[in-house]
Design a protein around this motif. Sequence first.
Motif, PDB file in Angstrom:
ATOM      1  N   UNK A 129      68.226  90.658   6.326  1.00  0.00           N
ATOM      2  CA  UNK A 129      68.646  90.059   5.092  1.00  0.00           C
ATOM      3  C   UNK A 129      69.859  89.463   5.354  1.00  0.00           C
ATOM      4  N   UNK A 130      70.149  89.370   6.682  1.00  0.00           N
ATOM      5  CA  UNK A 130      71.335  88.027   6.955  1.00  0.00           C
ATOM      6  C   UNK A 130      70.512  86.553   6.971  1.00  0.00           C
ATOM      7  N   UNK A 131      69.590  87.063   7.373  1.00  0.00           N
ATOM      8  CA  UNK A 131      68.861  85.418   7.824  1.00  0.00           C
ATOM      9  C   UNK A 131      68.454  84.626   6.319  1.00  0.00           C
ATOM     10  N   UNK A 132      67.743  85.860   5.467  1.00  0.00           N
ATOM     11  CA  UNK A 132      67.116  85.497   4.154  1.00  0.00           C
ATOM     12  C   UNK A 132      68.885  84.501   3.523  1.00  0.00           C
ATOM     13  N   UNK A 133      69.559  85.774   3.278  1.00  0.00           N
ATOM     14  CA  UNK A 133      70.864  85.139   2.755  1.00  0.00           C
ATOM     15  C   UNK A 133      70.903  83.538   3.495  1.00  0.00           C
ATOM     16  N   UNK A 134      71.321  83.128   4.671  1.00  0.00           N
ATOM     17  CA  UNK A 134      71.105  82.129   5.218  1.00  0.00           C
ATOM     18  C   UNK A 134      70.340  81.143   4.139  1.00  0.00           C
ATOM     19  N   UNK A 135      68.926  81.677   4.688  1.00  0.00           N
ATOM     20  CA  UNK A 135      67.931  80.646   4.588  1.00  0.00           C
ATOM     21  C   UNK A 135      68.332  80.083   3.115  1.00  0.00           C
ATOM     22  N   UNK A 186      70.911  80.520   1.255  1.00  0.00           N
ATOM     23  CA  UNK A 186      72.093  79.898   0.262  1.00  0.00           C
ATOM     24  C   UNK A 186      71.470  78.391   0.976  1.00  0.00           C
ATOM     25  N   UNK A 187      70.690  78.239   2.254  1.00  0.00           N
ATOM     26  CA  UNK A 187      70.868  76.167   2.602  1.00  0.00           C
ATOM     27  C   UNK A 187      69.748  75.352   1.431  1.00  0.00           C
ATOM     28  N   UNK A 188      68.507  76.898   1.156  1.00  0.00           N
ATOM     29  CA  UNK A 188      67.834  76.043   0.522  1.00  0.00           C
ATOM     30  C   UNK A 188      67.488  75.893  -1.208  1.00  0.00           C
ATOM     31  N   UNK A 189      67.833  77.204  -1.221  1.00  0.00           N
ATOM     32  CA  UNK A 189      68.131  77.305  -3.285  1.00  0.00           C
ATOM     33  C   UNK A 189      69.470  77.940  -3.849  1.00  0.00           C
ATOM     34  N   UNK A 190      70.308  77.232  -4.629  1.00  0.00           N
ATOM     35  CA  UNK A 190      71.739  77.143  -4.634  1.00  0.00           C
ATOM     36  C   UNK A 190      71.450  78.637  -6.104  1.00  0.00           C
ATOM     37  N   UNK A 191      70.515  77.885  -7.355  1.00  0.00           N
ATOM     38  CA  UNK A 191      70.260  78.536  -8.000  1.00  0.00           C
ATOM     39  C   UNK A 191      69.999  80.382  -7.543  1.00  0.00           C
ATOM     40  N   UNK A 192      68.587  80.011  -6.810  1.00  0.00           N
ATOM     41  CA  UNK A 192      68.011  81.120  -6.224  1.00  0.00           C
ATOM     42  C   UNK A 192      69.330  82.381  -5.980  1.00  0.00           C
ATOM     43  N   UNK A 193      70.008  81.473  -4.764  1.00  0.00           N
ATOM     44  CA  UNK A 193      71.422  82.417  -4.187  1.00  0.00           C
ATOM     45  C   UNK A 193      72.124  82.497  -5.347  1.00  0.00           C
ATOM     46  N   UNK A 194      72.563  82.268  -6.377  1.00  0.00           N
ATOM     47  CA  UNK A 194      73.842  82.439  -7.020  1.00  0.00           C
ATOM     48  C   UNK A 194      72.538  83.862  -7.753  1.00  0.00           C
ATOM     49  N   UNK A 195      71.718  83.678  -8.248  1.00  0.00           N
ATOM     50  CA  UNK A 195      71.241  85.442  -8.473  1.00  0.00           C
ATOM     51  C   UNK A 195      70.399  86.304  -7.537  1.00  0.00           C
ATOM     52  N   UNK A 196      70.396  85.885  -6.688  1.00  0.00           N
ATOM     53  CA  UNK A 196      70.172  87.568  -5.911  1.00  0.00           C
ATOM     54  C   UNK A 196      71.452  87.456  -4.764  1.00  0.00           C
ATOM     55  N   UNK A 197      72.140  86.284  -4.035  1.00  0.00           N
ATOM     56  CA  UNK A 197      73.454  85.985  -3.189  1.00  0.00           C
ATOM     57  C   UNK A 197      73.914  87.707  -3.382  1.00  0.00           C
TER      58      UNK A 197
END
Lengths: 211, 193
Positions: free
Chosen positions: B85-91, B93-104
């Motif tokens: 989960x931690x790795x995924x969050x970092x990944x 965050x780095x790659x897709x801002x939009x996805x981070x905002x929805x799932x983050x």
Amino acid sequence: MKEYILFKDALKGLWKENPVFRQLLGMCPTLAVTNAAVYGLSMGLATAFVLLCSSIIISTFRRVFPHEVRIASFVVIIATFVTIVDLFLKGNFPAISKALGPYIPLIVVNCLILGRQEMFASKNPVHRSVADALGMGVGFTLALIALASIRELLGSGSIFGIQILALVGKGGGFRPWIIMLLPAGAFLTLGTMIGISNFFTGKMANRSACH
Amino acid sequence: MGNLFLIFISAVVVNNFVLKYFLGICPFLGVSSEVKSSLNMGMAVTFVMTLTAPVVWLLSTFVLIKFKLPFLEYVTDIIVIAALVQLLEMFIKKTSRGLYRTLGIYLPLITTNCAILFSALFLVLRQYNIIQSTLFGLGSGLGFTLAIVIMAGIKEELEFADVPEALKGAPIGLLIAGLMALAFYGFVGLPSA
């Protein structure tokens, strides 16, 4: 004075901050294993044991854990005690262990335990944490027994396997409510129980604190 | 092939994680009051579950069973999930801002979501192979999403209903879940794996 604080720490778990009815913590095992009173009792005791042991360890070493990795450290300590309980049940009570199945390992992610470590044991001295863990553990166990007894009584006419309502065809007139043994019965019974407890105390149950 | 399809379908509806196994009840009762955010939550859970399944399978087959360490199962599972989960969050965050905002915001909560740990334990218990495990993870995640989205839809309607004071909040949620569980019980007739 000191005894008074300990007493209060222990007592609040029984009703005022009861994990199930007031704080809505540890819902998965509460709903899943309560189709017979004996399973409710064993799950409650297993959880109480893990809670007590991890509270002792964590409050003893509460100044050692670095702040950033404290949750991970708590989880590993909890998982260790859960493994102990699991092996103990497998060795001594294989029938119960089989019936509870994967819900025993799920104690690891029971938010009641992690929540008490984060909110209480990691901030308070050992004797107060023990009192708190005992109160919460007993409160959780009692709530599980209450829920399981209602479901077992209505679903098969017995409590702890002792027949109380005589069934149709065995000289009595009680037709078991099958729904009580189905997953739906767990949701309906717990919803009604929390509703009734809200009605009499006039206080709304807090939203689940863990997620 | 048919077996794979059965595993998938039974994970989605017949053995629905929320309504049959009572997993992920906390987010189910707490988060879902808006269809869109619960859909995002469901997606995040599905994502993590589909990823953890093969990782847990590999670890359990090639490390735990090979070196005779099954008693370490719970500890490894929970560490794998937390790390992933931690790795995924970092990944993300780095790659897709939009996805981070929805799932983050949902990702950190997922570590303690019992549904993920249960699916990891279940696939070892059932002795699924790696493809079956991944499909099982995907199906369970979708089942969770289905339940949480339906619940959110009902809760949106509930805003306009006159709920008795004592039942507001968790109790009415549990009662609705009970009725949903009854409805999903109808799927039991389907063949399941």
